[in-house]
Design a protein around this motif. Structure first.
Motif, mmCIF file in Angstrom:
data_model
loop_
_atom_site.group_PDB
_atom_site.id
_atom_site.type_symbol
_atom_site.label_atom_id
_atom_site.label_comp_id
_atom_site.label_asym_id
_atom_site.label_seq_id
_atom_site.Cartn_x
_atom_site.Cartn_y
_atom_site.Cartn_z
ATOM 1 N N TRP A 112 71.899 15.766 96.925
ATOM 2 C CA TRP A 112 71.554 14.543 96.190
ATOM 3 C C TRP A 112 72.820 13.913 95.598
ATOM 4 O O TRP A 112 73.055 12.702 95.744
ATOM 5 C CB TRP A 112 70.543 14.915 95.097
ATOM 6 C CG TRP A 112 69.974 13.795 94.311
ATOM 7 C CD1 TRP A 112 70.060 12.457 94.595
ATOM 8 C CD2 TRP A 112 69.222 13.903 93.102
ATOM 9 N NE1 TRP A 112 69.392 11.734 93.639
ATOM 10 C CE2 TRP A 112 68.870 12.602 92.713
ATOM 11 C CE3 TRP A 112 68.804 14.988 92.315
ATOM 12 C CZ2 TRP A 112 68.123 12.351 91.549
ATOM 13 C CZ3 TRP A 112 68.051 14.726 91.175
ATOM 14 C CH2 TRP A 112 67.724 13.418 90.802
ATOM 15 N N SER A 113 73.656 14.745 94.977
ATOM 16 C CA SER A 113 74.881 14.229 94.376
ATOM 17 C C SER A 113 75.754 13.562 95.433
ATOM 18 O O SER A 113 76.309 12.481 95.224
ATOM 19 C CB SER A 113 75.665 15.365 93.713
ATOM 20 O OG SER A 113 74.835 16.069 92.820
ATOM 21 N N GLU A 114 75.870 14.235 96.579
ATOM 22 C CA GLU A 114 76.669 13.694 97.689
ATOM 23 C C GLU A 114 76.089 12.359 98.165
ATOM 24 O O GLU A 114 76.829 11.404 98.414
ATOM 25 C CB GLU A 114 76.677 14.739 98.825
ATOM 26 C CG GLU A 114 76.982 14.204 100.214
ATOM 27 C CD GLU A 114 78.469 14.101 100.534
ATOM 28 O OE1 GLU A 114 79.273 14.798 99.883
ATOM 29 O OE2 GLU A 114 78.818 13.308 101.452
ATOM 30 N N TYR A 135 70.151 3.824 83.692
ATOM 31 C CA TYR A 135 68.835 4.272 84.144
ATOM 32 C C TYR A 135 68.315 5.261 83.105
ATOM 33 O O TYR A 135 69.104 5.906 82.411
ATOM 34 C CB TYR A 135 68.942 5.023 85.483
ATOM 35 C CG TYR A 135 69.122 4.166 86.703
ATOM 36 C CD1 TYR A 135 68.054 3.442 87.228
ATOM 37 C CD2 TYR A 135 70.340 4.106 87.356
ATOM 38 C CE1 TYR A 135 68.217 2.675 88.378
ATOM 39 C CE2 TYR A 135 70.506 3.339 88.501
ATOM 40 C CZ TYR A 135 69.442 2.622 89.003
ATOM 41 O OH TYR A 135 69.595 1.874 90.127
ATOM 42 N N GLY A 136 66.979 5.437 83.063
ATOM 43 C CA GLY A 136 66.417 6.425 82.160
ATOM 44 C C GLY A 136 66.839 7.831 82.570
ATOM 45 O O GLY A 136 66.816 8.173 83.751
ATOM 46 N N TYR A 137 67.269 8.632 81.592
ATOM 47 C CA TYR A 137 67.547 10.049 81.847
ATOM 48 C C TYR A 137 66.246 10.812 81.617
ATOM 49 O O TYR A 137 65.259 10.254 81.161
ATOM 50 C CB TYR A 137 68.651 10.559 80.910
ATOM 51 C CG TYR A 137 70.037 10.238 81.437
ATOM 52 C CD1 TYR A 137 70.494 8.925 81.484
ATOM 53 C CD2 TYR A 137 70.871 11.238 81.909
ATOM 54 C CE1 TYR A 137 71.749 8.621 81.977
ATOM 55 C CE2 TYR A 137 72.141 10.948 82.396
ATOM 56 C CZ TYR A 137 72.573 9.635 82.436
ATOM 57 O OH TYR A 137 73.815 9.342 82.920
ATOM 58 N N LEU A 144 69.881 10.941 85.902
ATOM 59 C CA LEU A 144 70.637 12.121 86.338
ATOM 60 C C LEU A 144 71.114 11.962 87.780
ATOM 61 O O LEU A 144 72.178 12.459 88.144
ATOM 62 C CB LEU A 144 69.783 13.379 86.189
ATOM 63 C CG LEU A 144 69.668 13.869 84.737
ATOM 64 C CD1 LEU A 144 68.585 14.929 84.605
ATOM 65 C CD2 LEU A 144 71.002 14.429 84.242
ATOM 66 N N GLY A 145 70.338 11.250 88.591
ATOM 67 C CA GLY A 145 70.742 11.031 89.984
ATOM 68 C C GLY A 145 72.065 10.291 90.052
ATOM 69 O O GLY A 145 73.016 10.733 90.705
ATOM 70 N N LEU A 146 72.136 9.176 89.374
ATOM 71 C CA LEU A 146 73.365 8.392 89.414
ATOM 72 C C LEU A 146 74.516 9.135 88.740
ATOM 73 O O LEU A 146 75.661 9.097 89.186
ATOM 74 C CB LEU A 146 73.160 7.015 88.759
ATOM 75 C CG LEU A 146 73.988 5.958 89.456
ATOM 76 C CD1 LEU A 146 73.353 5.600 90.784
ATOM 77 C CD2 LEU A 146 74.198 4.738 88.604
ATOM 78 N N HIS A 147 74.173 9.836 87.670
ATOM 79 C CA HIS A 147 75.163 10.584 86.900
ATOM 80 C C HIS A 147 75.858 11.645 87.764
ATOM 81 O O HIS A 147 77.089 11.711 87.838
ATOM 82 C CB HIS A 147 74.437 11.246 85.716
ATOM 83 C CG HIS A 147 75.339 11.962 84.783
ATOM 84 N ND1 HIS A 147 75.654 11.467 83.539
ATOM 85 C CD2 HIS A 147 76.010 13.131 84.904
ATOM 86 C CE1 HIS A 147 76.491 12.307 82.942
ATOM 87 N NE2 HIS A 147 76.718 13.320 83.748
ATOM 88 N N ILE A 158 79.095 7.565 82.199
ATOM 89 C CA ILE A 158 78.675 7.421 80.796
ATOM 90 C C ILE A 158 77.148 7.502 80.772
ATOM 91 O O ILE A 158 76.471 6.590 81.256
ATOM 92 C CB ILE A 158 79.089 6.072 80.176
ATOM 93 C CG1 ILE A 158 80.531 5.705 80.538
ATOM 94 C CG2 ILE A 158 78.895 6.086 78.675
ATOM 95 C CD1 ILE A 158 80.960 4.351 79.979
ATOM 96 N N PRO A 159 76.610 8.576 80.190
ATOM 97 C CA PRO A 159 75.144 8.745 80.212
ATOM 98 C C PRO A 159 74.448 7.935 79.110
ATOM 99 O O PRO A 159 73.888 8.483 78.172
ATOM 100 C CB PRO A 159 74.979 10.249 79.993
ATOM 101 C CG PRO A 159 76.196 10.678 79.262
ATOM 102 C CD PRO A 159 77.306 9.730 79.619
#
Ligand code: ZN
Length: 434
Positions: A112-114, A135-137, A144-147, A158-159
Motif C-alpha cells: 500500500w505504501s509503495e 484526509y481523515g486519520y 494513514l494511506g497517504l501518510h 504532516i499528519p
C-alpha cells in the motif's frame, strides 16, 4: 526530476505483467479455497476447480465478491492470514450502518505504501517535499494511506487530518515550503475559501500539487482547484475493501487513472448481466487482489462506474487506465426512471464556474407520487451580475442544460455564497428525502 517511482513495476512489458498476474492467480485461488470458508462455498457452488486456472481470462469464471459478503464475514471471517500476521485493521463505515473490516499484514502495508508513493511521485512529488495530509486519520484509510506513501518515498508527511480549517491554512502557508497536499477535493476548496476569507492568497503559497480522492470529482472541479490554489490537481482512487487510496492514480497526462496492475487485476462488467464489457465501454469496476495476504478478494464489485481507456498512455507506464469514476452505482439517483449521478449535475453546473461556485446540493423529495429534484448551487462571490446577465437568465440556462443533458427536469435555485453547509471530509451532495 524522477516522475516514475518504480519503473520496473510501472512500465513492465504487458506480456511479463500478465504472466506474473496469472502465476499469482494460480496461487491465490487454491489458497482462498483452503483458508476462507466463504470462498470454498462460493467456488464449490460454481463448480470451479481451484487448481483449474489455466489462462488469465479464466478470471471471468470465478465468483464475485460483493459488499454484503464482507458484512457477513464481520469481523474476521474473510481473513486469509493468521491474526498473528495481521498488523493493522481499517474499516469502512457503510452509509447504511453496517461496517466491514479489512486486515493488513506487513507485506500488505508495504504494498500500500509503495502504491501511494508511486501516486505521489506521478503527481510531481519529490523526496525533499513536505506533504500536508488533510484526509481523515483513524479507521478511514485516507489519512494513514497517504501518510505511509509519503514516508515510503522519503518525503515528510504532516499528519494534520481533517478539521480546524484555520490551522490547515496556517500549515499550508508556513510549513509546506516545498511540496503538496492531499484531502477530498471538496475540503481543498473549503480550505481555499477559508484562506481567502482570512485575507490569504493560496496561489502565492509554494504548494505545487494536490492529491484528491475519496469522492468523485469532475474536470471542472480540477480547473477550480488549480485556479484557486495555484497547483496541479490529481485524482487518486481506492477503497478500503481493496486497500485504500492508491489502487489507481493520475499521471501528469491527467487523462484517466492507471490501475496498479502488478497488485490489482481489474475488469469492467455490465451492471445488469455481470459479464465483462468490451474495452472502452462503461460498466462497474471489479477488482481482484492477487498478492494481498490479509484479506485477498476475488472479483470484488466496487459498484464504481467507469470504463477502460484502451490507448496506451504517453507517460510510459504500461498499466492500463480507467476513466475517472463518475459515481458509484449506490450513489445513483433514479428520478422518474432516469438514472442520474450527482457528479453529472456537478459537471454541468461547473461549466458556469465564472458565475457559480463549486458548492451544490441535490435534494430529492416526493411531490405526491412524483419524484422532485431540487438543485441548490451557490453564487460565485466574485461574480458581478450586472456585467453579463441577470440571475434569472442564468438559472434558466443552467436548468435547461441539465434538462437536455440528463433528460430530467429539476428545480434549480441559485443561493447566496456560503449558504450550503460545508463538511470537513466527504461533501454531502445528495439528500434523498423520499
Ligand atoms: Zn500515464
Amino acid at each position: 526530476m524522477k516522475k516514475i517511482w518504480n519503473e520496473a513495476a510501472e512500465c513492465m512489458p504487458r506480456a511479463q505483467l500478465e504472466a506474473m498476474q496469472l502465476e499469482q492467480l494460480k496461487v491465490l485461488v487454491p489458497h482462498l479455497y483452503n483458508t476462507v470458508p466463504q470462498y470454498k462455498a462460493k467456488l464449490d457452488a460454481a463448480k470451479i476447480d481451484p487448481h483449474g486456472i489455466k489462462v488469465l481470462s479464466d478470471l471471468k469464471y470465478l465468483p464475485y465478491t460483493v459488499k454484503q459478503d464482507l458484512r457477513d464475514a464481520f469481523p474476521y471471517k474473510m481473513f486469509a492470514a493468521p491474526m498473528a500476521d495481521i498488523i493493522r485493521l481499517h474499516a469502512s463505515s457503510g452509509t447504511t450502518g453496517s461496517i466491514s473490516v479489512t486486515g493488513y499484514t506487513r507485506y500488505d502495508i508495504d504494498t500500500w505504501s509503495e502504491c501511494v508513493a508511486r501516486s505521489i511521485v506521478a503527481a510531481g512529488g519529490e523526496k525533499d517535499d513536505i506533504i500536508h495530509v488533510a484526509y481523515g486519520y483513524g479507521i478511514f484509510t485516507g489519512g494513514l494511506g497517504l501518510h505511509y506513501g509519503a514516508e515510503w518515498m522519503g518525503a515528510c508527511a504532516i499528519p494534520v487530518g481533517g478539521g480546524n480549517t484555520k490551522r490547515q491554512v496556517q500549515f499550508l502557508r508556513d510549513l509546506v515550503t516545498k511540496g503538496g497536499m492531499g484531502c477530498t477535493p471538496s475540503y481543498a476548496l473549503l480550505i481555499a475559501e477559508a484562506a481567502r476569507e482570512l485575507g490569504e492568497d493560496p496561489t502565492a503559497w509554494p504548494l505545487r500539487y494536490g492529491i484528491y480522492g475519496a469522492e468523485p470529482w469532475s474536470e471542472n472541479i480540477r480547473t477550480e482547484l488549480e485556479r484557486q490554489l495555484g497547483i496541479d490537481a490529481y485524482d487518486i482512487y481506492g477503497l478500503s475493501e481493496i486497500m485504500g487510496p492508491g489502487v489507481g492514480f493520475e499521471c501528469e497526462v491527467k487523462n484517466g487513472l492507471h490501475i496498479q496492475e502488478d497488485h490489482f487485476l481489474f475488469e469492467i462488467v455490465d451492471q445488469q448481466t455481470g459479464e465483462p464489457v468490451p474495452d472502452g465501454e462503461y460498466g462497474e469496476l471489479v477488482i481482484t487482489t492477487p498478492d494481498k495476504q490479509g484479506q485477498p478478494l476475488l472479483r470484488y464489485n466496487t459498484r464504481d462506474v467507469t470504463r477502460v481507456i484502451p490507448e496506451p498512455c504517453s507517460c510510459g507506464r504500461t498499466h492500463r487506465r480507467i476513466e475517472r469514476v463518475t459515481g458509484r452505482t449506490d450513489d445513483m439517483i433514479i428520478i422518474r426512471g432516469v438514472n442520474v449521478y450527482p457528479s453529472q449535475i456537478e459537471q454541468i453546473l461547473m461549466s458556469y464556474s465564472e458565475q457559480l461556485a463549486p458548492q451544490y446540493q441535490v435534494i430529492v423529495t416526493k411531490h405526491g407520487s412524483m419524484d422532485h429534484m431540487e438543485v441548490q448551487v451557490e453564487l460565485n462571490p466574485t461574480f458581478d451580475f450586472d456585467e453579463i446577465r441577470s440571475l434569472e437568465a442564468l438559472r434558466a440556462e443552467a436548468r435547461e442544460a441539465i434538462r437536455t443533458t440528463l433528460a430530467v427536469n429539476v428545480e434549480l435555485n441559485i443561493v447566496e455564497p456560503h449558504s450550503i453547509e460545508r463538511t470537513q471530509g466527504k461533501a454531502v451532495r445528495l439528500i434523498d428525502k423520499r
